[in-house]
Design a protein around this motif. Structure first.
Motif, PDB file in Angstrom:
ATOM      1  N   VAL A 277      -4.502  32.451  32.101  1.00  0.00           N
ATOM      2  CA  VAL A 277      -3.354  32.127  31.257  1.00  0.00           C
ATOM      3  C   VAL A 277      -3.359  30.633  31.002  1.00  0.00           C
ATOM      4  O   VAL A 277      -3.646  29.849  31.909  1.00  0.00           O
ATOM      5  N   ARG A 278      -3.041  30.239  29.763  1.00  0.00           N
ATOM      6  CA  ARG A 278      -2.977  28.813  29.444  1.00  0.00           C
ATOM      7  C   ARG A 278      -1.518  28.371  29.432  1.00  0.00           C
ATOM      8  O   ARG A 278      -0.688  28.985  28.758  1.00  0.00           O
ATOM      9  N   PHE A 279      -1.210  27.327  30.174  1.00  0.00           N
ATOM     10  CA  PHE A 279       0.155  26.803  30.225  1.00  0.00           C
ATOM     11  C   PHE A 279       0.252  25.560  29.371  1.00  0.00           C
ATOM     12  O   PHE A 279      -0.511  24.614  29.544  1.00  0.00           O
ATOM     13  N   ASN A 280       1.197  25.550  28.434  1.00  0.00           N
ATOM     14  CA  ASN A 280       1.457  24.328  27.673  1.00  0.00           C
ATOM     15  C   ASN A 280       2.703  23.701  28.266  1.00  0.00           C
ATOM     16  O   ASN A 280       3.784  24.277  28.220  1.00  0.00           O
ATOM     17  N   MET A 281       2.524  22.499  28.842  1.00  0.00           N
ATOM     18  CA  MET A 281       3.647  21.883  29.543  1.00  0.00           C
ATOM     19  C   MET A 281       4.087  20.615  28.811  1.00  0.00           C
ATOM     20  O   MET A 281       3.531  20.261  27.777  1.00  0.00           O
ATOM     21  N   TYR A 282       5.083  19.948  29.378  1.00  0.00           N
ATOM     22  CA  TYR A 282       5.560  18.710  28.762  1.00  0.00           C
ATOM     23  C   TYR A 282       4.512  17.621  28.876  1.00  0.00           C
ATOM     24  O   TYR A 282       3.539  17.759  29.616  1.00  0.00           O
ATOM     25  N   GLU A 283       4.714  16.539  28.156  1.00  0.00           N
ATOM     26  CA  GLU A 283       3.770  15.425  28.126  1.00  0.00           C
ATOM     27  C   GLU A 283       2.395  15.888  27.682  1.00  0.00           C
ATOM     28  O   GLU A 283       1.374  15.371  28.118  1.00  0.00           O
TER      29      GLU A 283
ATOM     30  N   VAL B  16       0.574  18.319  28.365  1.00  0.00           N
ATOM     31  CA  VAL B  16      -0.315  18.770  29.428  1.00  0.00           C
ATOM     32  C   VAL B  16      -0.657  20.226  29.182  1.00  0.00           C
ATOM     33  O   VAL B  16       0.227  21.046  28.996  1.00  0.00           O
ATOM     34  N   LYS B  17      -1.966  20.537  29.146  1.00  0.00           N
ATOM     35  CA  LYS B  17      -2.375  21.921  28.982  1.00  0.00           C
ATOM     36  C   LYS B  17      -3.296  22.272  30.142  1.00  0.00           C
ATOM     37  O   LYS B  17      -4.301  21.605  30.348  1.00  0.00           O
ATOM     38  N   VAL B  18      -2.926  23.301  30.893  1.00  0.00           N
ATOM     39  CA  VAL B  18      -3.777  23.715  32.007  1.00  0.00           C
ATOM     40  C   VAL B  18      -4.010  25.220  31.931  1.00  0.00           C
ATOM     41  O   VAL B  18      -3.255  25.939  31.290  1.00  0.00           O
ATOM     42  N   GLU B  19      -5.049  25.630  32.628  1.00  0.00           N
ATOM     43  CA  GLU B  19      -5.377  27.042  32.628  1.00  0.00           C
ATOM     44  C   GLU B  19      -5.432  27.524  34.068  1.00  0.00           C
ATOM     45  O   GLU B  19      -5.852  26.785  34.959  1.00  0.00           O
ATOM     46  N   ALA B  20      -4.983  28.752  34.294  1.00  0.00           N
ATOM     47  CA  ALA B  20      -4.991  29.278  35.663  1.00  0.00           C
ATOM     48  C   ALA B  20      -5.000  30.797  35.612  1.00  0.00           C
ATOM     49  O   ALA B  20      -4.777  31.390  34.562  1.00  0.00           O
ATOM     50  N   THR B  21      -5.266  31.392  36.776  1.00  0.00           N
ATOM     51  CA  THR B  21      -5.188  32.856  36.857  1.00  0.00           C
ATOM     52  C   THR B  21      -3.776  33.215  37.286  1.00  0.00           C
ATOM     53  O   THR B  21      -3.324  32.799  38.346  1.00  0.00           O
ATOM     54  N   PHE B  22      -3.098  33.967  36.457  1.00  0.00           N
ATOM     55  CA  PHE B  22      -1.698  34.279  36.728  1.00  0.00           C
ATOM     56  C   PHE B  22      -1.560  35.203  37.925  1.00  0.00           C
ATOM     57  O   PHE B  22      -2.289  36.179  38.061  1.00  0.00           O
ATOM     58  N   GLY B  23      -0.621  34.875  38.804  1.00  0.00           N
ATOM     59  CA  GLY B  23      -0.377  35.739  39.963  1.00  0.00           C
ATOM     60  C   GLY B  23       0.912  36.499  39.764  1.00  0.00           C
ATOM     61  O   GLY B  23       0.929  37.694  39.537  1.00  0.00           O
ATOM     62  N   ALA B  24       2.017  35.754  39.844  1.00  0.00           N
ATOM     63  CA  ALA B  24       3.308  36.419  39.725  1.00  0.00           C
ATOM     64  C   ALA B  24       4.363  35.413  39.308  1.00  0.00           C
ATOM     65  O   ALA B  24       4.132  34.213  39.307  1.00  0.00           O
ATOM     66  N   SER B  25       5.520  35.963  38.936  1.00  0.00           N
ATOM     67  CA  SER B  25       6.654  35.096  38.642  1.00  0.00           C
ATOM     68  C   SER B  25       7.762  35.538  39.593  1.00  0.00           C
ATOM     69  O   SER B  25       7.746  36.665  40.078  1.00  0.00           O
TER      70      SER B  25
ATOM     71  N   THR C 156      -3.423  31.084  40.740  1.00  0.00           N
ATOM     72  CA  THR C 156      -4.586  30.708  41.537  1.00  0.00           C
ATOM     73  C   THR C 156      -5.601  30.041  40.620  1.00  0.00           C
ATOM     74  O   THR C 156      -5.578  30.240  39.401  1.00  0.00           O
ATOM     75  N   ASP C 157      -6.487  29.233  41.224  1.00  0.00           N
ATOM     76  CA  ASP C 157      -7.542  28.551  40.461  1.00  0.00           C
ATOM     77  C   ASP C 157      -6.973  27.791  39.282  1.00  0.00           C
ATOM     78  O   ASP C 157      -7.370  28.003  38.126  1.00  0.00           O
ATOM     79  N   LEU C 158      -6.035  26.914  39.582  1.00  0.00           N
ATOM     80  CA  LEU C 158      -5.431  26.107  38.525  1.00  0.00           C
ATOM     81  C   LEU C 158      -6.366  24.949  38.194  1.00  0.00           C
ATOM     82  O   LEU C 158      -6.704  24.132  39.054  1.00  0.00           O
ATOM     83  N   GLN C 159      -6.793  24.881  36.933  1.00  0.00           N
ATOM     84  CA  GLN C 159      -7.699  23.800  36.527  1.00  0.00           C
ATOM     85  C   GLN C 159      -6.883  22.592  36.121  1.00  0.00           C
ATOM     86  O   GLN C 159      -6.148  22.637  35.136  1.00  0.00           O
ATOM     87  N   THR C 160      -7.015  21.511  36.891  1.00  0.00           N
ATOM     88  CA  THR C 160      -6.299  20.278  36.553  1.00  0.00           C
ATOM     89  C   THR C 160      -7.331  19.191  36.311  1.00  0.00           C
ATOM     90  O   THR C 160      -8.497  19.341  36.695  1.00  0.00           O
TER      91      THR C 160
ATOM     92  N   LYS D 157      -6.743  25.752  44.370  1.00  0.00           N
ATOM     93  CA  LYS D 157      -6.945  27.161  44.652  1.00  0.00           C
ATOM     94  C   LYS D 157      -5.656  27.963  44.475  1.00  0.00           C
ATOM     95  O   LYS D 157      -5.647  29.022  43.900  1.00  0.00           O
ATOM     96  N   GLU D 158      -4.555  27.457  45.030  1.00  0.00           N
ATOM     97  CA  GLU D 158      -3.276  28.154  44.907  1.00  0.00           C
ATOM     98  C   GLU D 158      -2.245  27.138  44.453  1.00  0.00           C
ATOM     99  O   GLU D 158      -2.240  26.013  44.931  1.00  0.00           O
ATOM    100  N   ALA D 159      -1.381  27.544  43.553  1.00  0.00           N
ATOM    101  CA  ALA D 159      -0.366  26.603  43.087  1.00  0.00           C
ATOM    102  C   ALA D 159       0.882  27.337  42.657  1.00  0.00           C
ATOM    103  O   ALA D 159       0.853  28.523  42.332  1.00  0.00           O
ATOM    104  N   LEU D 160       1.978  26.583  42.654  1.00  0.00           N
ATOM    105  CA  LEU D 160       3.263  27.116  42.212  1.00  0.00           C
ATOM    106  C   LEU D 160       3.696  26.221  41.063  1.00  0.00           C
ATOM    107  O   LEU D 160       3.794  25.013  41.233  1.00  0.00           O
ATOM    108  N   ILE D 161       3.906  26.800  39.904  1.00  0.00           N
ATOM    109  CA  ILE D 161       4.275  25.993  38.748  1.00  0.00           C
ATOM    110  C   ILE D 161       5.740  26.236  38.448  1.00  0.00           C
ATOM    111  O   ILE D 161       6.170  27.388  38.332  1.00  0.00           O
ATOM    112  N   ARG D 162       6.492  25.165  38.270  1.00  0.00           N
ATOM    113  CA  ARG D 162       7.920  25.326  37.976  1.00  0.00           C
ATOM    114  C   ARG D 162       8.082  25.704  36.510  1.00  0.00           C
ATOM    115  O   ARG D 162       7.471  25.081  35.636  1.00  0.00           O
ATOM    116  N   SER D 163       8.936  26.644  36.246  1.00  0.00           N
ATOM    117  CA  SER D 163       9.054  27.090  34.857  1.00  0.00           C
ATOM    118  C   SER D 163       9.726  26.029  33.997  1.00  0.00           C
ATOM    119  O   SER D 163       9.526  25.988  32.786  1.00  0.00           O
TER     120      SER D 163
END
Lengths: 206, 130
Positions: B77-83, B85-94, B104-108, B114-120
């Motif tokens: 999944v590709r996340f478009n964030m503020y500033e 910032v565009k990152v890609e990761a494997t979606f786990g859950a919300s 998981t596997d968040l590319q920064t 390996k594991e990350a929690l992204i604030r909505s």
């Protein structure tokens, strides 16, 4: 037109489903697509790309404006069905009633064997006095219940149910593979018996 | 010289209360981050039939959204964030209030987490392929 997207309410959001819209988000980007749904909890908008292969989810707090495109265009019924069934289960239904009855009886016996109270109700099974219901075709994902613990237990039972020896079953993704597939060797036998024959023979040679 | 080797200590955020169903409207987190009342066109003189209809609509919308989340699981999944910032990761859950996304596997730019929690609240939009 919308001043605060998040407070519009489910009636408005429901009216937007299936429409082709253009959404302006906080970063100035504009996303277009057909509305699949709007989450009532976070007001997040789920859009299906015009190409039909990409899905965009715009978080409710960052929606600035939503405009309906092509308001007068009639809803394409095929598109509508596509949107509605986009994320639903696409497993082909096994409609042979004989197989279902048989599967039900097998599952009933298996659950009984595991000392869990279960009985037949309608087309499915009811476990522990109605806490969990198992609907045909009796896979792990067909269990319905409010109590998480019992639900998990029943799902585990279904997954560990021994396969039907008489039926030619297709691989069901819910069933676990038998655990001891790779361990055919006798555990008492040392594994490296007879392996160390490659000792260098010519060490004594100059 | 006897150097003490620093030990990495990882503290994870406190998980949900194990005794509740995970959704506690009185929890400080919910009160701070979510609305204190659910959005509805509720007025004091609204008849129960309309309320019922609204609730049905809400349930339908939510069900479709949950299925969408389900289908996202384990996909890139590709996340478009503020500033910008565009990152890609494997979606786990919300989580239930759509406040955090577990990936998981968040590319920064500094490597792969390996594991990350992204604030909505940091995310503007996310997209994935079917």
């Amino acid at each position: 037109m919308q001043t605060d997207w998040s407070s519009l309410g489910p009636a408005h959001w429901s009216a937007l489903t299936h429409k082709h819209v253009s959404v302006r988000a906080d970063n100035g980007h504009e996303l277009r697509g057909h509305v699949v749904t709007v989450d009532p909890v976070s007001a997040s908008l789920v859009l299906l790309d015009s190409g039909g292969s990409k899905v965009h989810v715009v978080l409710g707090h960052s929606v600035k404006q939503v405009q309906i495109q092509d308001q007068d265009q009639d809803q394409d019924p095929e598109q509508k069905t596509r949107l509605e069934t986009l994320f639903t289960d696409s497993d082909p239904a096994q409609n042979q009633s004989l197989d279902l009855d048989r599967a039900r009886t097998r599952l009933l016996d298996w659950i009984h064997l595991n000392r869990v109270p279960v009985e037949v109700q309608g087309a499915g099974l009811v476990v522990a006095g109605g806490v969990v219901t198992v609907n045909p075709p009796f896979r792990a994902k067909d269990c319905v219940g409010l109590n998480q613990v019992v639900l998990d237990r029943v799902q585990r039972l279904i997954r560990n149910q021994p396969r039907d020896p008489d039926q030619d079953l297709d691989q069901d993704p819910d069933q676990d593979q038998p655990r001891d597939q790779g361990q055919d060797q006798d555990p008492d036998q040392p594994r490296d018996q007879g392996r160390h024959i490659d000792q260098p023979q010519d060490q004594s040679q100059p | 010289m006897n150097m003490m080797r620093p030990v990495h200590v990882m503290r994870l955020p406190r998980g949900p209360d194990p005794h509740s169903r995970g959704f506690d409207p009185q929890s400080p987190r919910f009160i701070a981050l979510c609305r204190t009342s659910i959005v509805s066109s509720l007025t004091s003189d609204m008849d129960p039939e309309e309320l019922q209809r609204e609730q049905v609509m809400r349930a339908e919308l939510r069900e479709r959204f949950l299925r969408c989340l389900l289908s996202m699981a384990n996909k890139r999944v590709r996340f478009n964030m503020y500033e910008n910032v565009k990152v890609e990761a494997t979606f786990g859950a919300s989580d239930i209030d759509v406040l955090n996304f577990q990936v998981t596997d968040l590319q920064t730019p500094i490597g792969i987490q390996k594991e990350a929690l992204i604030r909505s609240q940091d995310v503007i939009s996310l997209s994935f392929d079917l």
